[in-house]
Design a protein around this motif. Structure first.
Motif, PDB file in Angstrom:
ATOM      1  N   LEU A 189       8.378   1.653  -8.826  1.00 12.33           N
ATOM      2  CA  LEU A 189       7.110   0.946  -8.569  1.00 12.33           C
ATOM      3  C   LEU A 189       5.957   1.951  -8.404  1.00 12.33           C
ATOM      4  CD1 LEU A 189       5.573  -1.690  -7.897  1.00 12.33           C
ATOM      5  CD2 LEU A 189       6.191  -1.329  -5.507  1.00 12.33           C
ATOM      6  N   VAL A 190       6.213   2.998  -7.629  1.00 12.93           N
ATOM      7  CA  VAL A 190       5.162   4.000  -7.395  1.00 12.93           C
ATOM      8  C   VAL A 190       4.793   4.695  -8.714  1.00 12.93           C
ATOM      9  CG1 VAL A 190       4.658   6.196  -6.239  1.00 12.93           C
ATOM     10  CG2 VAL A 190       5.763   4.353  -4.978  1.00 12.93           C
ATOM     11  N   ILE A 191       5.811   5.096  -9.488  1.00 12.35           N
ATOM     12  CA  ILE A 191       5.527   5.768 -10.768  1.00 12.35           C
ATOM     13  C   ILE A 191       4.762   4.824 -11.701  1.00 12.35           C
ATOM     14  CG2 ILE A 191       6.561   6.735 -12.868  1.00 12.35           C
ATOM     15  CD1 ILE A 191       8.817   7.841 -11.189  1.00 12.35           C
ATOM     16  N   GLY A 192       5.189   3.565 -11.752  1.00  9.60           N
ATOM     17  CA  GLY A 192       4.508   2.587 -12.606  1.00  9.60           C
ATOM     18  C   GLY A 192       3.040   2.448 -12.231  1.00  9.60           C
ATOM     19  N   LEU A 193       2.762   2.416 -10.939  1.00  8.97           N
ATOM     20  CA  LEU A 193       1.368   2.280 -10.483  1.00  8.97           C
ATOM     21  C   LEU A 193       0.552   3.539 -10.804  1.00  8.97           C
ATOM     22  CD1 LEU A 193       1.950   0.444  -7.066  1.00  8.97           C
ATOM     23  CD2 LEU A 193       0.966  -0.518  -9.154  1.00  8.97           C
ATOM     24  N   ILE A 194       1.185   4.710 -10.648  1.00  9.51           N
ATOM     25  CA  ILE A 194       0.482   5.964 -10.992  1.00  9.51           C
ATOM     26  C   ILE A 194       0.122   5.966 -12.487  1.00  9.51           C
ATOM     27  CG2 ILE A 194       0.749   8.479 -11.236  1.00  9.51           C
ATOM     28  CD1 ILE A 194       2.515   8.417  -8.710  1.00  9.51           C
ATOM     29  N   LEU A 195       1.086   5.578 -13.318  1.00 10.20           N
ATOM     30  CA  LEU A 195       0.833   5.543 -14.763  1.00 10.20           C
ATOM     31  C   LEU A 195      -0.275   4.544 -15.092  1.00 10.20           C
ATOM     32  CD1 LEU A 195       4.491   5.674 -16.157  1.00 10.20           C
ATOM     33  CD2 LEU A 195       2.778   7.475 -16.322  1.00 10.20           C
TER      34      LEU A 195
END
Lengths: 46, 525
Positions: free
Chosen positions: B198-204
């Motif tokens: 979730l965190v990586i998806g939001l950063i991207l």
């Protein structure tokens, strides 16, 4: 993005965001969460 | 409640654990690569109309059915499809054999999925090291991928070993978590992986949103026009039956229904654990990753750097081309591209691992429940067999073994399994008993009109998919229409491997029956 695109995009976002918020709200506020972790008791002597 | 049949079965440690495990099973490479391509190629925003309907009439009911029958079977000591169908049918002799493809399908997908997972791990490393950061041409990037896969020997890779080494790492990781068990392995993995994803998806998402219009000559190539490329609806596309079928297919694959994984996971629930709300929560988590994150990252990023024509070509090139050729080229052109590329491939890797462990679990559950093997023996035997078959796929990739296995295990069997599952639930077990099971311990009252959907609409939709795909893809596949003569031997060997694994599963069911595992003595209610 045209108006129809915005409508489809925002509708999709609102529907799925609302659903996910609703579900997790219900999960975390359930008065009797049925699953509970088993007690971890170490019975071995030191 | 007497619970003798499941004395030795594990239970999930927490409610969130099982929800995240099923969500992790559903959120896979297809969420990030398949959905954007399908939507962009099938009417853009208009695609969401059949997609929503498929979610309502197929995805949600099928997931409820699999959660319910999984828990029902687990309470009777059966966590895999043969045993679950056996108890649902009132212990009819034939029922357990309908569950064969629900074991054959997921384990066969695992045979090639773990190799692809290895690519994502290797590419995340290459991104961080900047190994392909100098490449700006799609053909060169395609050559980089082909060389890595061992399909050709070129200036980038002369041997297959880097891909093979990454496969070995991924293979060991998968079996480590399975070996650890449901609570200490699968649950722990998903509790860590899903929040990271979730965190990586939001950063991207934030990175793509803040790209602006990097090309001064093309100010129209910006994030919002990229969103428009994906979301502007072409309502004329809805007159095309193939668009409806594509939406149903995407919905079907994205939720992991028909894989046997949901049933296996749900079998480790307790009798009074909720399934109605948990199932809907896992589905909505999957949709959040697919529609909200993936739908706003991949196509807009492609549009920003390649424009409308380029994005059209990329979408037609398919999911793998998008993920492993186009996306690296995009990262190479943006500031901090190496790190963003690492995050992208690491996200795919995490999504892959949480899905692939769920592909192994149904077979482990079968061996534990029906043959009474312990987990460690089950994992070792499946690991050894899986290692041999995956090696065959790796070294015959260019000859079509992966595509052949994907057609049977990844396309045909899941639809068949879902059809068997819903027929067993709605027609054999009966809706009245079925809803009583679904309502047990439920934190959400399922509307009764879903009974009509489960009995008539979902099976009809599944039959329509099965027949259409059977005609469109099945006949050319069966007659080897698109297979080059020099690759036909490999394709036939792949089919014999599938038949062999299927025969071993049938043998296992027969042995279990002879040992009395499908008798009446484990009746508990």
């Amino acid at each position: 993005m045209n108006i129809s695109g915005w409508i489809m995009f925002l509708t999709s976002w609102v529907v799925f965001s609302s659903l996910v918020i609703f579900c997790y709200y219900k999960i975390f506020t359930a008065r009797h969460p049925h699953l509970t972790a088993p007690l971890e008791i170490d019975t071995k002597a030191d | 409640m007497p619970d003798l049949a499941r004395q030795n079965r594990e239970n999930w440690g927490s409610r969130l654990g099982v929800i995240l495990a099923v969500s992790g099973s559903a959120v896979g490479l297809g969420n990030f690569l398949r959905f954007p391509v399908q939507a962009a190629s099938n009417g853009g925003g208009a695609f969401m109309i059949p997609y929503f309907l498929a979610f309502l009439f197929m995805g949600i009911p099928l997931a409820w059915v699999e959660w319910t029958i999984g828990r029902y079977g687990g309470m009777r000591g059966h966590g895999s499809a043969p045993g679950i169908f056996h108890v649902l049918s009132g212990r009819k002799r034939w029922a357990k054999y309908l569950g064969v493809t629900a074991l054959l399908g997921p384990i066969s997908i695992f045979f090639y999925y773990c190799y692809i997972e290895g690519w994502t791990l290797a590419f995340s490393f290459y991104s961080l090291m900047g190994k392909y950061s100098h490449i700006t041409d799609p053909q060169q990037m395609g050559a980089f991928l082909s060389g890595f896969q061992g399909v050709e020997s070129n200036s980038f890779f002369s041997v297959i070993w880097p891909a093979y080494f990454s496969f070995l790492i991924v293979f060991v990781i998968n079996f480590y978590f399975i070996y650890r068990g449901v609570t200490k392995g699968i649950e722990k993995l998903n509790k860590i992986a899903l929040p990271i994803m979730l965190v990586i998806g939001l950063i991207l998402l934030v990175r793509i949103m803040t790209l602006g219009a990097p090309s001064p000559d093309h100010p129209e190539q910006n994030f919002f026009n990229g969103l428009g490329f994906l979301w502007n609806p072409d309502f004329n596309a809805l007159k095309d039956a193939s668009v409806w079928l594509a939406a149903a297919g995407q919905m079907f694959f994205t939720l992991s229904v028909g894989m046997g994984s949901i049933m296996a996971y749900a079998s480790y629930l307790r009798a009074q654990d909720d399934v109605a709300l948990s199932s809907l929560t896992a589905n909505s988590t999957n949709e959040f990753f697919e529609v909200i994150l993936a739908g706003s990252i991949v196509i807009p990023a492609t549009f920003i750097f390649f424009g409308a024509m380029g994005t059209q070509e990329v979408a037609q090139g398919g999911s793998f081309n998008l993920g492993f050729v186009t996306m690296p080229l995009i990262f190479n052109q943006m500031g901090g591209g190496n790190f963003i590329g690492f995050l992208w491939f690491f996200l795919l890797f995490m999504a892959g691992v949480t899905s692939s462990v769920s592909l192994i679990q149904p077979m482990v559950t079968f061996l534990e429940d029906e043959l009474r093997w312990d987990r460690h023996k089950s994992v070792l035997v499946i690991g050894a067999a899986g290692f041999i078959v995956t090696n065959f796929i790796i070294f015959t990739l260019a000859r079509g073994s992966l595509d052949e296995m994907d057609f049977w295990a990844g396309t045909l069997f899941p639809v068949l399994n879902a059809l068997f599952g819903i027929i067993m639930f709605a027609w054999v077990f009966g809706l009245k008993k079925g809803f009583r099971e679904l309502d047990t311990g439920a934190d959400l009252k399922v509307p009764r009109f879903f009974g009509f959907i489960m009995k008539y609409i979902t099976p009809t939709a599944l039959l329509a998919i099965l027949i259409t795909w059977g005609i469109q893809q099945g006949i050319p596949v069966l007659t080897l229409e698109n297979v080059a003569p020099e690759n036909r031997l490999t394709v036939w060997i792949t089919r014999f491997i599938l038949l062999g694994v299927g025969a071993i599963i049938i043998g296992g069911i027969i042995v279990a029956r002879q040992r009395g595992r499908f008798g009446r003595k484990e009746e508990i209610r």
